[in-house]
Design a protein around this motif. Structure first.
Motif, PDB file in Angstrom:
ATOM      1  N   ASP A   1       0.821  -1.213   0.000  1.00 11.96           N
ATOM      2  CA  ASP A   1       0.000   0.000   0.000  1.00 11.96           C
ATOM      3  C   ASP A   1       0.854   1.262   0.000  1.00 11.96           C
ATOM      4  O   ASP A   1       0.460   2.294  -0.543  1.00 11.96           O
ATOM      5  N   VAL A   2       2.033   1.190   0.608  1.00 11.40           N
ATOM      6  CA  VAL A   2       2.939   2.342   0.576  1.00 11.40           C
ATOM      7  C   VAL A   2       3.389   2.582  -0.868  1.00 11.40           C
ATOM      8  O   VAL A   2       3.444   3.723  -1.340  1.00 11.40           O
ATOM      9  N   ALA A   3       3.681   1.515  -1.591  1.00 10.89           N
ATOM     10  CA  ALA A   3       4.057   1.646  -3.002  1.00 10.89           C
ATOM     11  C   ALA A   3       2.897   2.170  -3.834  1.00 10.89           C
ATOM     12  O   ALA A   3       3.085   2.987  -4.740  1.00 10.89           O
ATOM     13  N   SER A   4       1.689   1.719  -3.531  1.00 11.44           N
ATOM     14  CA  SER A   4       0.504   2.195  -4.253  1.00 11.44           C
ATOM     15  C   SER A   4       0.330   3.697  -4.076  1.00 11.44           C
ATOM     16  O   SER A   4      -0.027   4.409  -5.023  1.00 11.44           O
ATOM     17  N   LEU A   5       0.605   4.194  -2.880  1.00 14.31           N
ATOM     18  CA  LEU A   5       0.473   5.617  -2.582  1.00 14.31           C
ATOM     19  C   LEU A   5       1.621   6.429  -3.175  1.00 14.31           C
ATOM     20  O   LEU A   5       1.403   7.438  -3.852  1.00 14.31           O
ATOM     21  N   ALA A   6       2.853   6.005  -2.920  1.00 16.80           N
ATOM     22  CA  ALA A   6       4.022   6.808  -3.280  1.00 16.80           C
ATOM     23  C   ALA A   6       4.333   6.764  -4.772  1.00 16.80           C
ATOM     24  O   ALA A   6       5.073   7.614  -5.277  1.00 16.80           O
ATOM     25  N   MET A   7       3.772   5.780  -5.485  1.00 15.09           N
ATOM     26  CA  MET A   7       3.866   5.729  -6.948  1.00 15.09           C
ATOM     27  C   MET A   7       2.445   5.715  -7.497  1.00 15.09           C
ATOM     28  O   MET A   7       2.006   4.760  -8.133  1.00 15.09           O
ATOM     29  N   ASP A   8       1.734   6.784  -7.235  1.00 10.53           N
ATOM     30  CA  ASP A   8       0.323   6.929  -7.587  1.00 10.53           C
ATOM     31  C   ASP A   8       0.129   6.763  -9.095  1.00 10.53           C
ATOM     32  O   ASP A   8       0.660   7.543  -9.890  1.00 10.53           O
ATOM     33  N   ALA A   9      -0.639   5.765  -9.499  1.00  9.66           N
ATOM     34  CA  ALA A   9      -0.726   5.402 -10.914  1.00  9.66           C
ATOM     35  C   ALA A   9      -1.286   6.507 -11.801  1.00  9.66           C
ATOM     36  O   ALA A   9      -0.947   6.581 -12.983  1.00  9.66           O
ATOM     37  N   ARG A  10      -2.142   7.368 -11.273  1.00 11.71           N
ATOM     38  CA  ARG A  10      -2.788   8.385 -12.101  1.00 11.71           C
ATOM     39  C   ARG A  10      -2.226   9.789 -11.880  1.00 11.71           C
ATOM     40  O   ARG A  10      -2.754  10.758 -12.413  1.00 11.71           O
ATOM     41  N   VAL A  11      -1.182   9.900 -11.067  1.00 11.92           N
ATOM     42  CA  VAL A  11      -0.588  11.205 -10.753  1.00 11.92           C
ATOM     43  C   VAL A  11       0.931  11.078 -10.885  1.00 11.92           C
ATOM     44  O   VAL A  11       1.510  10.092 -10.450  1.00 11.92           O
ATOM     45  N   THR A  12       1.557  12.077 -11.464  1.00 14.72           N
ATOM     46  CA  THR A  12       3.015  12.048 -11.579  1.00 14.72           C
ATOM     47  C   THR A  12       3.645  12.472 -10.258  1.00 14.72           C
ATOM     48  O   THR A  12       3.627  13.651  -9.896  1.00 14.72           O
ATOM     49  N   ILE A  13       4.169  11.500  -9.549  1.00 12.68           N
ATOM     50  CA  ILE A  13       4.847  11.735  -8.272  1.00 12.68           C
ATOM     51  C   ILE A  13       6.347  11.823  -8.539  1.00 12.68           C
ATOM     52  O   ILE A  13       6.956  10.860  -9.009  1.00 12.68           O
ATOM     53  N   SER A  14       6.919  12.957  -8.239  1.00 15.14           N
ATOM     54  CA  SER A  14       8.355  13.135  -8.462  1.00 15.14           C
ATOM     55  C   SER A  14       9.139  12.257  -7.487  1.00 15.14           C
ATOM     56  O   SER A  14       8.630  11.854  -6.442  1.00 15.14           O
ATOM     57  N   PRO A  15      10.394  11.955  -7.819  1.00 15.70           N
ATOM     58  CA  PRO A  15      11.223  11.211  -6.857  1.00 15.70           C
ATOM     59  C   PRO A  15      11.313  11.904  -5.500  1.00 15.70           C
ATOM     60  O   PRO A  15      11.403  11.233  -4.461  1.00 15.70           O
ATOM     61  N   GLU A  16      11.271  13.244  -5.495  1.00 15.64           N
ATOM     62  CA  GLU A  16      11.352  13.987  -4.222  1.00 15.64           C
ATOM     63  C   GLU A  16      10.113  13.738  -3.362  1.00 15.64           C
ATOM     64  O   GLU A  16      10.225  13.483  -2.150  1.00 15.64           O
ATOM     65  N   ILE A  17       8.932  13.793  -3.966  1.00 20.38           N
ATOM     66  CA  ILE A  17       7.708  13.566  -3.190  1.00 20.38           C
ATOM     67  C   ILE A  17       7.588  12.095  -2.813  1.00 20.38           C
ATOM     68  O   ILE A  17       7.124  11.756  -1.716  1.00 20.38           O
ATOM     69  N   GLU A  18       8.042  11.208  -3.687  1.00 23.39           N
ATOM     70  CA  GLU A  18       8.054   9.792  -3.318  1.00 23.39           C
ATOM     71  C   GLU A  18       8.912   9.593  -2.067  1.00 23.39           C
ATOM     72  O   GLU A  18       8.500   8.895  -1.114  1.00 23.39           O
ATOM     73  N   LYS A  19      10.086  10.211  -2.033  1.00 19.80           N
ATOM     74  CA  LYS A  19      10.981  10.068  -0.878  1.00 19.80           C
ATOM     75  C   LYS A  19      10.344  10.671   0.379  1.00 19.80           C
ATOM     76  O   LYS A  19      10.421  10.079   1.468  1.00 19.80           O
ATOM     77  N   GLN A  20       9.722  11.838   0.245  1.00 21.07           N
ATOM     78  CA  GLN A  20       9.066  12.461   1.403  1.00 21.07           C
ATOM     79  C   GLN A  20       7.957  11.565   1.946  1.00 21.07           C
ATOM     80  O   GLN A  20       7.766  11.457   3.156  1.00 21.07           O
ATOM     81  N   THR A  21       7.222  10.925   1.051  1.00 14.52           N
ATOM     82  CA  THR A  21       6.146  10.024   1.466  1.00 14.52           C
ATOM     83  C   THR A  21       6.715   8.822   2.208  1.00 14.52           C
ATOM     84  O   THR A  21       6.218   8.436   3.278  1.00 14.52           O
ATOM     85  N   LEU A  22       7.757   8.231   1.637  1.00 10.79           N
ATOM     86  CA  LEU A  22       8.411   7.100   2.304  1.00 10.79           C
ATOM     87  C   LEU A  22       8.994   7.510   3.652  1.00 10.79           C
ATOM     88  O   LEU A  22       8.866   6.781   4.653  1.00 10.79           O
ATOM     89  N   ASP A  23       9.637   8.669   3.699  1.00 15.23           N
ATOM     90  CA  ASP A  23      10.249   9.131   4.949  1.00 15.23           C
ATOM     91  C   ASP A  23       9.187   9.335   6.032  1.00 15.23           C
ATOM     92  O   ASP A  23       9.416   9.006   7.205  1.00 15.23           O
ATOM     93  N   ALA A  24       8.025   9.888   5.648  1.00 11.79           N
ATOM     94  CA  ALA A  24       6.953  10.100   6.625  1.00 11.79           C
ATOM     95  C   ALA A  24       6.474   8.766   7.182  1.00 11.79           C
ATOM     96  O   ALA A  24       6.234   8.625   8.396  1.00 11.79           O
ATOM     97  N   TYR A  25       6.343   7.778   6.313  1.00  9.65           N
ATOM     98  CA  TYR A  25       5.907   6.451   6.754  1.00  9.65           C
ATOM     99  C   TYR A  25       6.935   5.826   7.694  1.00  9.65           C
ATOM    100  O   TYR A  25       6.592   5.358   8.798  1.00  9.65           O
TER     101      TYR A  25
END
Length: 503
Positions: free
Chosen positions: A395-419
């Motif tokens: 589910d973390v991968a589903s969120l941080a690599m949102d299929a319908r939204v372009t998530i930059s590597p920076e926002i992906e990292k911030q999402t992972l770091d928050a988790y």
């Protein structure tokens, strides 16, 4: 083919208009609705309500096409209103562009008896006849269009049983499955969501005598949604209140959690909201979830496992659909064998890792932002009926690599770091093991999505999913950059699976 008949008593013009609304919610491109009745029977009232519902415009001018013979409307599903009263001969219907109209939308036909032999056998006939002070509506037909109309009328019956029979219905959203949702409005009440979840059609066997949905553990009835909704609510997750339910028919009347999402005015992802969703997942992954959940007294839903067979058949969507689309040929036996070997080696690495309740599609379309609330209550969660017991990283991968939204590597990292920060704060947490599981699950999910989006275009006639493919390939490259996935990365590169392709 047997023709079926439904009858509804319409005591006044309001009920006639309501029938038009109900029929509008069932329409698809290619459908034909034929309105039959004497002058003054209410055909124009019904047609006007149907078109206004499709347009979501209660004040839309809907003139009678008596003299123009056909009037077209660019609504959610384009609808073409034919009046055949002045038709010289039945064959003249071809000159009105009837076939062309059906190729792009639905047709509403008044005075169908003037060209009955030219109408499709799947035409749904609505006949209005005088009965006392009101009208009797007879709805008859056969095939998918009639079945959808009958189901929409049953949904109105469900609303009546819930005290919402006079509610206005409007299309809300559909998804890649057969489920659909409506917004229902009733004076003096907050809007609610009407969920239409027909029982899953399993399809043909694809492996070991089992249909795809059985192997992938897709929910087969709305009871799964009800059971998981109650479990999540008990666990402190904000999910819709269920105001009324008919699990046998697959109808739910739900709380409307809101419509604000995770994107800014220009469609950009809002990093703080993704981080908040990651923190909610961290809270959920710290809980113990039962596998057997009660859907109603005496009826239980056993949450299936995200087992190796389910993981593999999902990943195989890439070789089943994506590979033929980019290469022009079915995947070779050698490609399939090597593909399965690489994936099974990665699935072996998941043994002993943290498994929990996995919502499966935990991404922006299914998360409502409620900024007037605090803590985890800011996040309203929907569309979780396909939940499994699987790796928490999924589910973390589903969120941080949102299929319908372009998530930059920076926002992906911030999402992972928050988790990860929330997990560390709650106690012992295997970060290295999580990051490896995250990469494996992200690669599996994005491989699956490449196949699904091509399948939606090739099989289901939904080409608009193809625009997401470049993003999904980028996510896949990111996931494959983890050292543990080097073998799979080399395999994908060797077979050109990560190259940019125009389909």
């Amino acid at each position: 083919m047997t023709s079926f008949v439904l009858e509804r008593l319409l005591t006044d013009e309001t009920q006639t208009a309501r029938l038009g609304e109900d029929l509008a919610l069932s329409l698809r491109a290619g459908d034909v609705l034929a309105l039959k009745g004497d002058l003054g029977a209410g055909k124009s009232t019904l047609a006007r309500a149907l078109i206004r519902t499709l347009a979501d415009d209660a004040g839309l001018d809907v003139p009678s096409p008596t003299f123009t013979l056909v009037q077209s409307y660019d609504t959610r599903i384009p609808v073409h209103h034919f009046d055949l009263y002045r038709l010289g001969s039945a064959s003249e219907i071809d000159e009105l562009g009837f076939d062309e109209a059906l190729a792009q939308g639905a047709a509403l036909v008044e005075w169908p008896e003037r060209a009955e032999a030219y109408l499709p056998k799947t035409t749904v006939l609505i006949e209005l006849v005088q009965q006392g002070e009101g009208r009797l509506a007879r709805v008859s037909g056969q095939g998918a269009a009639f079945e959808r109309a009958a189901r929409s009328l049953a949904m109105r019956g469900f609303l009546e049983g819930a005290g919402w029979g006079e509610a206005r219905r409007r299309h809300f959203i559909g998804d890649a499955s057969a489920r659909s949702y409506e917004i229902v409005s009733l004076a003096g009440h907050r809007q609610r969501v009407l969920m239409n979840s027909p029982r899953l059609v399993l399809g043909p066997p694809v492996r070991d005598g089992k249909p795809y949905a059985v192997i992938a553990h897709t929910a087969q009835s709305v009871s799964a949604f009800v059971a998981i909704d109650r479990a999540l609510k008990a666990g402190g997750v904000s999910v819709p209140e269920i105001h009324a339910e008919d699990q046998d028919q697959g109808f739910l009347l739900l709380e409307h959690l809101g419509s604000e999402g995770f994107l800014g005015k220009d469609g950009e992802p809002l990093a703080k909201r993704y981080a908040a969703a990651a923190e909610l997942l961290a809270m959920m992954h710290g809980l113990t979830w039962p596998q057997r959940l009660e859907a109603r007294p005496g009826r239980f839903h056993d949450v299936p496992p995200f087992d190796r067979d389910a993981m593999m058949i999902e990943a195989d969507l890439l070789v089943d659909w994506y590979v033929p689309a980019i290469s022009g040929n079915p995947a070779s036996d050698d490609l399939r064998t090597g593909y399965a070997k690489e994936w099974n080696a990665l699935f072996d690495r998941l043994q002993g890792r943290e498994y929990t309740l996995m919502l499966r599609d935990f991404h922006s379309p299914n998360i409502i932002w409620r900024g007037d609330r605090s803590g985890h209550d800011r996040l309203g969660i929907v569309d979780f009926q396909d939940a499994l017991i699987g790796p928490s990283a999924y589910d973390v991968a589903s969120l941080a690599m949102d299929a319908r939204v372009t998530i930059s590597p920076e926002i992906e990292k911030q999402t992972l770091d928050a988790y990860m920060a929330a997990r560390h704060a709650a106690g012992a947490f295997d970060q290295a093991g999580f990051l490896e599981s995250y990469a494996i699950m992200a690669a599996q999910r994005n491989s699956k999505i490449l196949g699904i989006f091509v399948r939606l275009e090739k099989r289901d006639g939904k080409p608009y999913y193809l625009k997401h493919l470049p993003r999904i390939r980028d996510y896949l490259r990111r996931a494959l950059s983890h050292p543990s996935l080097a073998g799979l990365r080399d395999f994908y590169n060797a077979h050109g699976l990560l190259e940019e392709r125009a389909l």
